[in-house]
Design an enzyme around this catalytic site. Structure first.
Site, PDB file in Angstrom:
ATOM      1  N   GLU A 131      -1.954   3.082   8.499  1.00  9.64           N
ATOM      2  CA  GLU A 131      -1.659   4.304   9.242  1.00  9.64           C
ATOM      3  C   GLU A 131      -2.349   5.504   8.603  1.00  9.64           C
ATOM      4  O   GLU A 131      -2.576   5.540   7.391  1.00  9.64           O
ATOM      5  CB  GLU A 131      -0.139   4.535   9.278  1.00  9.64           C
ATOM      6  CG  GLU A 131       0.629   3.423   9.974  1.00  9.64           C
ATOM      7  CD  GLU A 131       2.127   3.664   9.965  1.00  9.64           C
ATOM      8  OE1 GLU A 131       2.540   4.791   9.598  1.00  9.64           O
ATOM      9  OE2 GLU A 131       2.879   2.739  10.308  1.00  9.64           O
ATOM     10  N   TYR A 147       4.945 -19.818  11.439  1.00 10.71           N
ATOM     11  CA  TYR A 147       3.596 -19.258  11.319  1.00 10.71           C
ATOM     12  C   TYR A 147       2.604 -20.018  12.196  1.00 10.71           C
ATOM     13  O   TYR A 147       2.613 -21.256  12.246  1.00 10.71           O
ATOM     14  CB  TYR A 147       3.129 -19.276   9.866  1.00 10.71           C
ATOM     15  CG  TYR A 147       3.848 -18.304   8.957  1.00 10.71           C
ATOM     16  CD1 TYR A 147       4.675 -17.305   9.474  1.00 10.71           C
ATOM     17  CD2 TYR A 147       3.705 -18.373   7.580  1.00 10.71           C
ATOM     18  CE1 TYR A 147       5.337 -16.418   8.652  1.00 10.71           C
ATOM     19  CE2 TYR A 147       4.361 -17.471   6.735  1.00 10.71           C
ATOM     20  CZ  TYR A 147       5.183 -16.503   7.278  1.00 10.71           C
ATOM     21  OH  TYR A 147       5.838 -15.622   6.450  1.00 10.71           O
ATOM     22  N   VAL A 170       0.122   2.003   3.900  1.00  9.12           N
ATOM     23  CA  VAL A 170      -0.864   2.913   3.283  1.00  9.12           C
ATOM     24  C   VAL A 170      -2.241   2.782   3.920  1.00  9.12           C
ATOM     25  O   VAL A 170      -2.928   3.781   4.137  1.00  9.12           O
ATOM     26  CB  VAL A 170      -0.940   2.676   1.761  1.00  9.12           C
ATOM     27  CG1 VAL A 170      -2.057   3.502   1.139  1.00  9.12           C
ATOM     28  CG2 VAL A 170       0.392   3.019   1.105  1.00  9.12           C
ATOM     29  N   PHE A 171      -2.651   1.558   4.225  1.00 12.01           N
ATOM     30  CA  PHE A 171      -3.986   1.348   4.800  1.00 12.01           C
ATOM     31  C   PHE A 171      -3.933   1.109   6.310  1.00 12.01           C
ATOM     32  O   PHE A 171      -4.977   1.032   6.953  1.00 12.01           O
ATOM     33  CB  PHE A 171      -4.682   0.174   4.106  1.00 12.01           C
ATOM     34  CG  PHE A 171      -4.844   0.368   2.627  1.00 12.01           C
ATOM     35  CD1 PHE A 171      -5.776   1.266   2.127  1.00 12.01           C
ATOM     36  CD2 PHE A 171      -4.049  -0.323   1.725  1.00 12.01           C
ATOM     37  CE1 PHE A 171      -5.925   1.463   0.764  1.00 12.01           C
ATOM     38  CE2 PHE A 171      -4.192  -0.145   0.359  1.00 12.01           C
ATOM     39  CZ  PHE A 171      -5.132   0.759  -0.127  1.00 12.01           C
ATOM     40  N   SER A 229       4.619  -7.818   2.665  1.00 14.56           N
ATOM     41  CA  SER A 229       3.940  -6.563   3.033  1.00 14.56           C
ATOM     42  C   SER A 229       3.937  -5.569   1.870  1.00 14.56           C
ATOM     43  O   SER A 229       4.359  -4.413   2.019  1.00 14.56           O
ATOM     44  CB  SER A 229       4.605  -5.940   4.267  1.00 14.56           C
ATOM     45  OG  SER A 229       3.808  -4.907   4.808  1.00 14.56           O
ATOM     46  N   PRO A 230       3.441  -5.973   0.692  1.00 16.10           N
ATOM     47  CA  PRO A 230       3.542  -5.117  -0.494  1.00 16.10           C
ATOM     48  C   PRO A 230       2.666  -3.860  -0.460  1.00 16.10           C
ATOM     49  O   PRO A 230       2.917  -2.941  -1.239  1.00 16.10           O
ATOM     50  CB  PRO A 230       3.124  -6.045  -1.641  1.00 16.10           C
ATOM     51  CG  PRO A 230       2.242  -7.059  -0.982  1.00 16.10           C
ATOM     52  CD  PRO A 230       2.828  -7.277   0.372  1.00 16.10           C
ATOM     53  N   LEU A 231       1.688  -3.806   0.421  1.00 13.83           N
ATOM     54  CA  LEU A 231       0.864  -2.596   0.521  1.00 13.83           C
ATOM     55  C   LEU A 231       1.415  -1.620   1.556  1.00 13.83           C
ATOM     56  O   LEU A 231       0.908  -0.501   1.692  1.00 13.83           O
ATOM     57  CB  LEU A 231      -0.587  -2.953   0.858  1.00 13.83           C
ATOM     58  CG  LEU A 231      -1.292  -3.870  -0.145  1.00 13.83           C
ATOM     59  CD1 LEU A 231      -2.744  -4.080   0.266  1.00 13.83           C
ATOM     60  CD2 LEU A 231      -1.207  -3.307  -1.562  1.00 13.83           C
ATOM     61  N   GLY A 232       2.445  -2.040   2.265  1.00 13.13           N
ATOM     62  CA  GLY A 232       3.098  -1.143   3.215  1.00 13.13           C
ATOM     63  C   GLY A 232       2.151  -0.631   4.285  1.00 13.13           C
ATOM     64  O   GLY A 232       1.255  -1.340   4.749  1.00 13.13           O
TER      65      GLY A 232
END
Length: 287
Positions: free
Chosen positions: A208, A46, A205-206, A200-203
């Site tokens: 694309e 990182y 959705v926000f 990346s638990p929200l994928g």
């Protein structure tokens, strides 16, 4: 093993994201802990091999007791960076390299041990015996407490697990990337007592705007009032309803969003609502 229900992902704390100052990192650590996020997820790469050291300096100044938090790090990816003399991005799971990498992480994080070491990604050239020998040495010396993998398939976990116990597999998992529910990965982990963590638990959705994400937003919008929740809270609650007891790794550095994410742990989606959200993602009913 004791990890907080939500895990603070540090990938964007440094040069790969917000480039937080030491003062800001200290404040964010305290904010996480005050909201019951006590586990911090790192990887050696990182910030192109710089974020661990920046975090470590902040941790030293924070006044936080080591036993109050859990530190995770990963090794194995050889990243193209001015801080490493690599000709190509590749993976290295040589025994000596694993041990050296952990010792570097300990030095950078200003700690005597890691609560959890993960192999960052599987390599086609992994030698199980070398990995097991390295992990055995590191545990015996008290430099790591638990061992796991990241992005490994069931067969790869089987191969490693023949020689050394696996405690965790950190995988990509979200509403829009839920293949682990169908390819046997989560079934395997639940059967074998391996704790899943989800990056990346929200994928998407926000990230694309397409037919799929518009369906998801519409369905989440219809449930927000019922659960008195935001869309991202519903997405986290959807993950946490799975019986494998998945720990989402939350990457935001926004204090308000972190606090909202913790509130998602209190949401218990009703069975049919969970399937309504899944169907919105898939665009068709379940088989």
């Amino acid at each position: 093993m004791t990890y907080s229900r939500l895990i603070a992902g540090t990938m964007t704390w440094g040069s790969w994201g917000k480039q937080l100052s030491k003062k800001d990192m200290v404040a964010l650590m305290h904010h996480c802990i005050s909201n019951k996020i006590t586990t911090f997820d790192h990887a050696d790469i990182y910030g192109a091999y710089t974020t661990e050291a920046e975090f470590g300096k902040a941790f030293t100044d924070s006044g936080i007791k080591r036993e109050e938090i859990q530190l995770i790090s990963k090794c194995g990816i050889q990243y193209l960076s001015e801080n490493r003399n690599n000709k190509v991005k590749h993976y290295d799971y040589n025994k000596d390299y694993i041990i050296w990498s952990v010792e570097q992480s300990l030095q950078h994080l200003n700690t005597e041990y890691l609560d959890l070491l993960l192999l960052h990604r599987p390599s086609p050239l992994m030698v199980t015996e070398e990995i097991a020998e390295a992990i055995t040495i590191l545990k015996k010396e008290g430099k790591i407490r638990d061992f796991g993998v990241s992005n490994f398939t069931p067969s790869q976990m089987d191969m490693i697990g023949l020689r050394v116990d696996i405690d965790v597999n950190q995988i990509e998992f979200s509403l829009t990337e839920h293949s682990a529910m169908h390819n046997g990965s989560l079934d395997y982990m639940k059967t074998c007592g391996i704790k899943p963590m989800a990056w990346s638990p929200l994928g998407s959705v926000f990230r694309e705007d397409n037919e799929q994400t518009r369906r998801i937003h519409k369905q989440l919008g219809q449930l927000m009032e019922k659960y008195n929740a935001t869309e991202d809270q519903l997405l986290l609650a959807w993950i946490m309803k799975h019986p494998a007891y998945i720990h989402p790794v939350v990457g935001t550095t926004n204090k308000d969003r972190l606090k909202q994410a913790v509130e998602a742990t209190k949401i218990e989606l009703e069975l049919e609502d969970w399937f309504l959200i899944l169907v919105a993602c898939q665009g068709h009913k379940v088989p």
